[in-house]
Design a protein around this motif. Sequence first.
Motif, PDB file in Angstrom:
ATOM      1  N   MET A   1      50.968 -27.885 -16.879  1.00 57.58           N
ATOM      2  CA  MET A   1      50.886 -26.503 -16.407  1.00 57.58           C
ATOM      3  C   MET A   1      49.553 -25.893 -16.845  1.00 57.58           C
ATOM      4  N   ILE A   2      48.891 -25.213 -15.930  1.00 61.52           N
ATOM      5  CA  ILE A   2      47.613 -24.557 -16.215  1.00 61.52           C
ATOM      6  C   ILE A   2      47.864 -23.084 -16.530  1.00 61.52           C
ATOM      7  N   LEU A   3      47.309 -22.615 -17.628  1.00 64.24           N
ATOM      8  CA  LEU A   3      47.351 -21.201 -17.994  1.00 64.24           C
ATOM      9  C   LEU A   3      45.946 -20.648 -17.806  1.00 64.24           C
ATOM     10  N   SER A   4      45.814 -19.541 -17.082  1.00 59.76           N
ATOM     11  CA  SER A   4      44.463 -19.043 -16.840  1.00 59.76           C
ATOM     12  C   SER A   4      44.419 -17.528 -16.794  1.00 59.76           C
ATOM     13  N   LEU A   5      43.226 -17.019 -17.064  1.00 64.06           N
ATOM     14  CA  LEU A   5      42.930 -15.595 -17.050  1.00 64.06           C
ATOM     15  C   LEU A   5      41.873 -15.367 -15.985  1.00 64.06           C
ATOM     16  N   ILE A  13      36.888  -6.065 -18.308  1.00 56.35           N
ATOM     17  CA  ILE A  13      36.937  -5.884 -19.767  1.00 56.35           C
ATOM     18  C   ILE A  13      36.628  -7.231 -20.401  1.00 56.35           C
ATOM     19  N   SER A  14      35.426  -7.384 -20.925  1.00 54.91           N
ATOM     20  CA  SER A  14      34.983  -8.693 -21.422  1.00 54.91           C
ATOM     21  C   SER A  14      35.799  -9.177 -22.616  1.00 54.91           C
ATOM     22  N   ASP A  15      36.372  -8.247 -23.397  1.00 51.85           N
ATOM     23  CA  ASP A  15      37.143  -8.627 -24.578  1.00 51.85           C
ATOM     24  C   ASP A  15      38.644  -8.772 -24.287  1.00 51.85           C
ATOM     25  N   PHE A  16      39.015  -8.732 -23.012  1.00 50.47           N
ATOM     26  CA  PHE A  16      40.432  -8.880 -22.670  1.00 50.47           C
ATOM     27  C   PHE A  16      40.923 -10.239 -23.143  1.00 50.47           C
ATOM     28  N   LYS A  17      42.128 -10.263 -23.699  1.00 52.40           N
ATOM     29  CA  LYS A  17      42.675 -11.524 -24.191  1.00 52.40           C
ATOM     30  C   LYS A  17      44.187 -11.521 -24.082  1.00 52.40           C
ATOM     31  N   VAL A  18      44.731 -12.694 -23.896  1.00 55.58           N
ATOM     32  CA  VAL A  18      46.174 -12.873 -23.766  1.00 55.58           C
ATOM     33  C   VAL A  18      46.601 -14.049 -24.638  1.00 55.58           C
ATOM     34  N   GLY A  19      47.621 -13.829 -25.454  1.00 56.11           N
ATOM     35  CA  GLY A  19      48.186 -14.907 -26.246  1.00 56.11           C
ATOM     36  C   GLY A  19      49.437 -15.436 -25.572  1.00 56.11           C
ATOM     37  N   TYR A 218      48.616 -20.673 -27.530  1.00 54.41           N
ATOM     38  CA  TYR A 218      47.401 -20.731 -26.712  1.00 54.41           C
ATOM     39  C   TYR A 218      46.818 -19.328 -26.613  1.00 54.41           C
ATOM     40  N   LEU A 219      45.498 -19.249 -26.543  1.00 49.06           N
ATOM     41  CA  LEU A 219      44.819 -17.960 -26.477  1.00 49.06           C
ATOM     42  C   LEU A 219      43.791 -17.994 -25.354  1.00 49.06           C
ATOM     43  N   LEU A 220      43.973 -17.112 -24.392  1.00 44.09           N
ATOM     44  CA  LEU A 220      43.039 -17.008 -23.272  1.00 44.09           C
ATOM     45  C   LEU A 220      42.105 -15.825 -23.501  1.00 44.09           C
ATOM     46  N   HIS A 221      40.799 -16.067 -23.382  1.00 43.89           N
ATOM     47  CA  HIS A 221      39.799 -15.009 -23.587  1.00 43.89           C
ATOM     48  C   HIS A 221      38.518 -15.425 -22.880  1.00 43.89           C
ATOM     49  N   GLY A 222      37.466 -14.653 -23.058  1.00 44.66           N
ATOM     50  CA  GLY A 222      36.245 -14.865 -22.322  1.00 44.66           C
ATOM     51  C   GLY A 222      35.635 -16.240 -22.464  1.00 44.66           C
ATOM     52  N   LYS A 223      35.714 -16.826 -23.656  1.00 45.82           N
ATOM     53  CA  LYS A 223      35.128 -18.134 -23.885  1.00 45.82           C
ATOM     54  C   LYS A 223      36.102 -19.271 -23.576  1.00 45.82           C
ATOM     55  N   GLN A 224      37.364 -18.913 -23.346  1.00 40.25           N
ATOM     56  CA  GLN A 224      38.375 -19.928 -23.006  1.00 40.25           C
ATOM     57  C   GLN A 224      39.368 -19.302 -22.029  1.00 40.25           C
TER      58      GLN A 224
END
Length: 229
Positions: A1-5, A13-19, A218-224
Amino acid sequence: MILSLDNQILHTISDFKVGIAVYQNIVIDESPKMLKGRLEFFQETIRNDLTESTILDYPGVSEWRQTFKTFGMDPARYPPSHEALYRRISKGYDLPFIHSAADLNNFFSLQYEIPIGIYNLHALHDYIKITQGTEEEQFEGLNGRNNQMNGKLTSIDKKGAFGSPIVDSVRTKTDPGTTEALQIFYIQPSLPLRDTEQLLQAAADMFTQLHSGDSSLYLLHGKQPEVII
């Protein structure tokens, strides 16, 4: 399964993040007295605090309202789910006990001051993408209404929209028969990555202490913005 932002979210919002926490081999039941007691005490503490302050004095509430506005969402009409919990408590209503996973999810939302959704992993298909909804995306919500997700932050899989930081869907809800679950943490954009990782680990540890099983984080953010699980 692929998790993506979605990149468009990060452009806004460049600092947006989802755990994201994935739980396996869990046992969901009626909430134990310990959890019910902590929720009741927390609600009473909030009511006492609100005699001298307002809901907007909670940093996580005010930041998420501003986040909604940045995405063109009206937090007065569609409040973030954790703000809705605070408002219910402020009006003197107790949060209903549902089951251990949902009740703990509400506890985390109040504790961390963020929207959090929890879903039956077996009801999710192929991928999960955090994006802004289109006119085609809608779902039957736990609020008993058909929720149109056009322009709103939403989570989608192969079958369509299933969740959001506002409300979640009936299709993917957890219940006492759920043995694998996925939890989405809509982190405050201002929270540093290190603190976010600590928050996710603390929440996952408490969840598995209560429900047994194993967790993967898992942590989705700008660099990942994308991970494969």
